[in-house]
Scaffold this motif. Structure first.
Motif, short mmCIF file in Angstrom:
data_model
loop_
_atom_site.label_atom_id
_atom_site.label_comp_id
_atom_site.label_asym_id
_atom_site.label_seq_id
_atom_site.Cartn_x
_atom_site.Cartn_y
_atom_site.Cartn_z
N GLY A 86 10.93 -8.70 9.79
CA GLY A 86 9.88 -7.79 10.23
C GLY A 86 8.70 -8.55 10.77
O GLY A 86 7.93 -9.13 9.98
N SER A 87 8.56 -8.58 12.04
CA SER A 87 7.46 -9.20 12.77
C SER A 87 6.74 -10.30 11.99
O SER A 87 7.21 -11.42 11.90
CB SER A 87 6.50 -8.13 13.27
N PHE A 88 5.59 -9.98 11.41
CA PHE A 88 4.78 -11.00 10.73
C PHE A 88 5.02 -11.07 9.22
O PHE A 88 4.60 -12.00 8.56
CB PHE A 88 3.29 -10.72 10.97
N GLU A 89 5.68 -10.05 8.66
CA GLU A 89 5.70 -9.95 7.20
C GLU A 89 6.70 -10.87 6.52
O GLU A 89 6.44 -11.41 5.46
CB GLU A 89 5.99 -8.50 6.79
N GLY A 90 7.91 -11.03 7.09
CA GLY A 90 8.88 -11.89 6.46
C GLY A 90 10.29 -11.42 6.66
O GLY A 90 10.61 -10.69 7.60
N GLY A 138 8.38 -15.25 3.44
CA GLY A 138 7.13 -14.76 3.98
C GLY A 138 6.23 -14.15 2.93
O GLY A 138 6.67 -13.36 2.09
N ASN A 139 4.95 -14.56 2.94
CA ASN A 139 4.00 -14.01 1.98
C ASN A 139 3.18 -12.85 2.55
O ASN A 139 2.27 -12.35 1.89
CB ASN A 139 3.06 -15.10 1.45
N GLY A 140 3.49 -12.44 3.77
CA GLY A 140 2.80 -11.30 4.37
C GLY A 140 1.57 -11.64 5.16
O GLY A 140 0.99 -10.77 5.81
N THR A 141 1.13 -12.90 5.12
CA THR A 141 -0.04 -13.33 5.88
C THR A 141 0.44 -14.15 7.08
O THR A 141 1.01 -15.22 6.89
CB THR A 141 -0.99 -14.18 5.03
N PRO A 142 0.22 -13.66 8.29
CA PRO A 142 0.70 -14.41 9.46
C PRO A 142 0.09 -15.81 9.52
O PRO A 142 -1.09 -16.01 9.25
CB PRO A 142 0.25 -13.56 10.64
N GLY A 143 0.92 -16.78 9.89
CA GLY A 143 0.46 -18.15 10.02
C GLY A 143 1.60 -19.11 9.82
O GLY A 143 2.78 -18.72 9.90
N PHE A 144 1.26 -20.38 9.57
CA PHE A 144 2.31 -21.38 9.33
C PHE A 144 1.91 -22.22 8.12
O PHE A 144 0.89 -22.92 8.14
CB PHE A 144 2.50 -22.28 10.54
N THR A 196 4.61 -17.06 7.72
CA THR A 196 5.48 -16.98 8.89
C THR A 196 4.76 -16.17 9.97
O THR A 196 3.80 -15.47 9.68
CB THR A 196 6.82 -16.31 8.53
N SER A 197 5.27 -16.25 11.21
CA SER A 197 4.59 -15.53 12.28
C SER A 197 5.54 -15.24 13.43
O SER A 197 6.14 -16.16 13.99
CB SER A 197 3.39 -16.33 12.79
N GLY A 198 5.67 -13.96 13.76
CA GLY A 198 6.51 -13.55 14.89
C GLY A 198 7.97 -13.77 14.64
O GLY A 198 8.68 -14.30 15.50
N LEU A 245 6.03 -16.81 17.38
CA LEU A 245 4.61 -17.17 17.45
C LEU A 245 4.31 -18.52 16.83
O LEU A 245 3.26 -19.10 17.11
CB LEU A 245 3.75 -16.08 16.81
N ASN A 246 5.19 -19.03 15.99
CA ASN A 246 5.04 -20.42 15.51
C ASN A 246 5.82 -21.39 16.39
O ASN A 246 5.76 -22.60 16.19
CB ASN A 246 5.50 -20.55 14.06
N SER A 247 6.59 -20.85 17.32
CA SER A 247 7.37 -21.64 18.28
C SER A 247 8.25 -22.68 17.58
O SER A 247 8.25 -23.86 17.93
CB SER A 247 6.44 -22.32 19.30
N ASP A 248 9.02 -22.21 16.57
CA ASP A 248 9.88 -23.13 15.84
C ASP A 248 11.08 -22.39 15.26
O ASP A 248 11.20 -21.16 15.37
CB ASP A 248 9.10 -23.86 14.74
N ILE A 249 11.97 -23.15 14.65
CA ILE A 249 13.11 -22.62 13.91
C ILE A 249 12.97 -23.10 12.47
O ILE A 249 12.83 -24.31 12.22
CB ILE A 249 14.45 -23.10 14.49
N ARG A 250 13.02 -22.16 11.53
CA ARG A 250 12.89 -22.53 10.12
C ARG A 250 14.17 -22.16 9.38
O ARG A 250 14.92 -21.26 9.77
CB ARG A 250 11.67 -21.86 9.51
#
Length: 727
Positions: free
Chosen positions: A170-174, A189-195, A207-209, A227-232
């Motif tokens: 889900g988008s930014f949530e996880g 994902g902890n629900g806060t967008p970012g890295f 996580t983000s996007g 949005l983090n432009s990566d693969i995790r």
């Protein structure tokens, strides 16, 4: 690309596919083609071939074990199936955006912008119903239901494993997991967008996007973060790490560690049986591969936005924001080319190399093909054999198996022996499914016709005085006018010019049919016509001419060489001034060497040149017997007699003198001056009576005179002479 663009494109992603249990041989680059869609957005074609059907912004793909391809036809709000035989049908959604139909046939239900699809081991289909914020399930009987509903976010990606667990992002949530009993658990994902959070529990990470999801054979989860432009990666212990991308937007890193590479909004990810990772680098319009050792490369797309390249090498094909990818058991790729509204295939179990035109007996290439083992067992390669006119060198070992996830190279060359089209193959004998594997080859042999003549490739416009020709190129051509690339003989150049220029010659050897001369040191130091000639033994020579112009100037000419004029008369002639080399400016005219009592004049007195080199004419008039002002003219009466006026003035003076003395008595000094003044008046009166003041005409002495006419402008002056005969 900017983060803002990536924020829009984070929607483009998808799920996973099964792995093989044997070695799988693939070639890079593969061959690109379109398997579904016309390139025109729409909704049509069910029941017919995929290439005749219309799709609208497809964003998700998944393949089942029978070779059927499922496509989230996003803007049509349906899910469609491309059968192994190439026929298109709709399997979920009625084409009207909405939310309805649970418990009934999936084809009667409403979906809202589905963005991803996945299949479990039993053949159940799962749909990321994006705008409805839920995961829909279509069972093997074609009945639809809602598996999970998200609150507060939109469902973007979906994946399923062989154990029946379903994952959705889900988008930014996880990311959440739904087990076979329907229990939903958040796993990333902890629900806060970012890295943040690498190396720790995925549930605590930022996580983000989040978009596409994939699972490998061990149960590890892979997440494409737009949005983090990566693969995790979330391993089976729940620990999160970054395995590709440095969180910076761009395109770089091929040939190095994937964690140092730059992506531009990756939207989907897949893993093959050998552990190779395939990433849809959407805004870079490419598909990239991370091998089992962590090295990244680009395998599909030239990076340009467009729709081109079908039938050729996939590395040169053009895509338009691809968003999803699926793999089959042979390693072939199926790509949702979203912006083009088509599904593209990259066939990797064979490939074709085109060497183009190569001169007979010369060698073209090498062209390299990467051989990869995308299976989960060692790949044994036996012989690698090239057909006639082609050669091969390889790093693939015939004695040591190629481990899963490893690569070797085959380098192919082309040495044609005949003129015309040549085809061939490189055949690899191996133990992978589909063996032997074949690389198809083609090229064209070319026998260059013999050189026939020389031609100047350089043009020769008008040159300035004291300039140079610079570089002069001479080509040898065949009888058809084509460059004779096989010619390498000596070519001589001869440059000739007007008086004052020293003839110049030099010689060079041609290369590839071309001879190049550096004439920048040859100064064109004389104005006039030049010729340049190129020659070579046995060939028709080339010749050209050009003109060198001098400085801006003008010339003067007279219409007569001699002018006869009477001693009290006048004569005329034309004076012509001819500008050269685009001279412009005012030109004044004058004459000198005139005899006495003569003069010259010009009409007009000056000429104006406008740079057009147009001749200009002035009429010169030469006059003799010039009239001048005299001191006095001869008297008309005897000198002893005064004019009446003079006599009157004299008498008046004599009468007034005694009167003046009587009135003044004793004469004062002024009085004494009166007689003197009167005497002067008498004398003047007498003088006036001697003649008249006026003008006189004096004749020009007869004879022959040399007269010079001069034209002058600033620092330029030119003259011409003529003979003046005064009679």
């Amino acid at each position: 690309m900017a983060v803002a663009v990536a924020a829009v494109l984070w929607l483009f992603a998808l799920p996973v596919e099964g792995s093989g249990a044997n070695p799988v041989l693939t070639f890079t680059p593969g061959i690109a083609s379109t398997v579904a869609g016309t390139g025109v957005s729409g909704y049509s074609g069910d029941g017919g071939p995929g290439t005749s059907a219309q799709f609208n912004f497809p964003m998700g793909t998944a393949r089942d074990s029978q070779g059927n391809l499922y496509v989230a036809d996003t803007a049509n709000s349906v899910v469609r199936k491309l059968s192994a035989g190439g026929t298109v049908s709709t399997v979920a959604g009625n084409g009207t955006q909405g939310y309805s139909g649970d418990g009934g046939p999936a084809t009667s239900a409403q979906l809202a912008f589905p963005t991803a699809v996945a299949l479990d081991g039993a053949g159940n289909l799962f749909i990321a119903d994006y705008l409805n914020a839920c995961v829909r399930k279509v069972d093997t009987n074609g009945m639809i239901s809602t598996l999970a509903t998200a609150s507060g976010f939109l469902v973007r990606g979906v994946a399923a494993d062989v154990a029946g667990n379903v994952y959705y992002s889900g988008s930014f949530e996880g990311v959440w997991e739904v087990d076979p009993q329907g229990v939903i658990t958040k796993i990333a994902g902890n629900g806060t967008p970012g890295f943040s959070g690498d190396g720790g529990p995925a549930i605590d990470a930022q996580t983000s996007g989040l978009a596409g999801l994939a699972l490998d054979g061990l149960g590890n989860l892979y997440i494409a973060e737009v949005l983090n432009s990566d693969i995790r990666k979330v391993d089976t212990n729940g620990t999160i790490t970054t395995i590709a991308g440095d969180q910076q937007f761009g395109y770089s890193g091929d040939g190095g560690p994937a964690t140092s590479a730059k992506f531009n909004g990756p939207t989907d990810v897949r893993v093959d049986a050998a552990g190779n990772l395939y990433v849809v680098d959407s805004s870079n319009n490419r598909i990239r591969k991370v091998d089992a050792g962590g090295t990244i490369s680009t395998i599909v797309g030239d990076g340009n936005f467009g729709y081109a390249g079908d039938g050729g090498l996939a590395s040169f094909a053009r895509f338009a924001s691809p968003s999803a990818i699926a793999l089959d058991g042979s390693g072939n790729l199926f790509i949702a080319d979203t912006g083009n509204s088509v599904i593209r295939k990259v066939q990797v179990d064979t490939t074709t190399l085109d060497f183009g035109v190569v001169t007979v007996t010369q060698t073209g290439g090498p062209i390299s093909v990467i051989v990869s083992n995308t299976g989960n067992a060692g790949l044994n390669v036996g012989s690698i054999v090239a057909s006639n006119s082609f050669g091969v060198q390889t790093t693939c070992s015939s004695s040591t198996p190629l481990p899963p996830g490893s690569e070797c190279s085959v380098d192919v060359t082309f040495t044609p022996a005949i003129n015309g089209n040549v085809t061939g193959t490189v055949t690899l004998s191996d133990d992978a499914a589909g063996n032997p594997h074949v690389i198809h080859l083609k090229g064209q042999g070319y026998i260059a016709p013999h050189a026939d003549k020389l031609v100047f490739a350089t043009q020769f416009p008008v040159q300035p005085l004291n300039g140079n020709l610079g570089t002069v190129v001479v080509n040898a051509t065949d009888v058809n006018g084509n460059l004779a690339t096989g010619f390498s003989g000596a070519v001589a150049v001869l440059l000739q010019g007007p008086n004052g220029f020293t003839t110049y010659s030099t010689q060079v050897n041609a290369s590839g049919g071309t001879a190049t001369f550096d004439l920048s040191a040859v100064v064109l130091n004389a104005a006039g016509s030049y010729t340049i000639q190129a020659s070579s033994t046995g060939l028709t020579s080339a010749q050209a001419s050009f003109t060198v112009t001098g400085n801006a100037d003008f010339a003067i000419s007279l219409s007569k060489q001699s002018l006869n004029v009477g001693k009290d008369s006048s004569g005329t002639m034309n004076v012509t001034v001819t500008p050269t080399n685009s001279f412009s400016g005012s030109i004044a005219l004058s004459c000198s060497g005139l005899p006495s009592n003569s003069k010259c004049s010009f009409a007009p007195a000056s000429l104006n040149a406008d740079g057009s080199n147009t001749a200009l004419t002035s009429l010169m008039t030469l006059s003799t017997g010039v009239t001048t002002v005299a001191a006095a003219s001869p008297a008309k009466e005897p000198v002893m007699l005064a004019t009446r006026t003079s006599a009157f003035v004299g008498l008046l003076g004599l009468v007034m003198a005694p009167i003046a003395r009587r009135r003044n008595g004793s004469p004062s000094k002024p009085a004494r001056l009166v007689p003197l003044i009167l005497v002067a008046i008498i004398l003047c009166g007498g003088l006036v009576g001697c003649g008249d003041l006026g003008s006189q005409t004096h004749s020009t002495p007869p004879g022959n005179y040399t007269v010079t006419v001069t034209a002058t402008s600033t620092s330029i002056s030119h003259s011409r002479t003529f003979t003046l005969v005064v009679q």
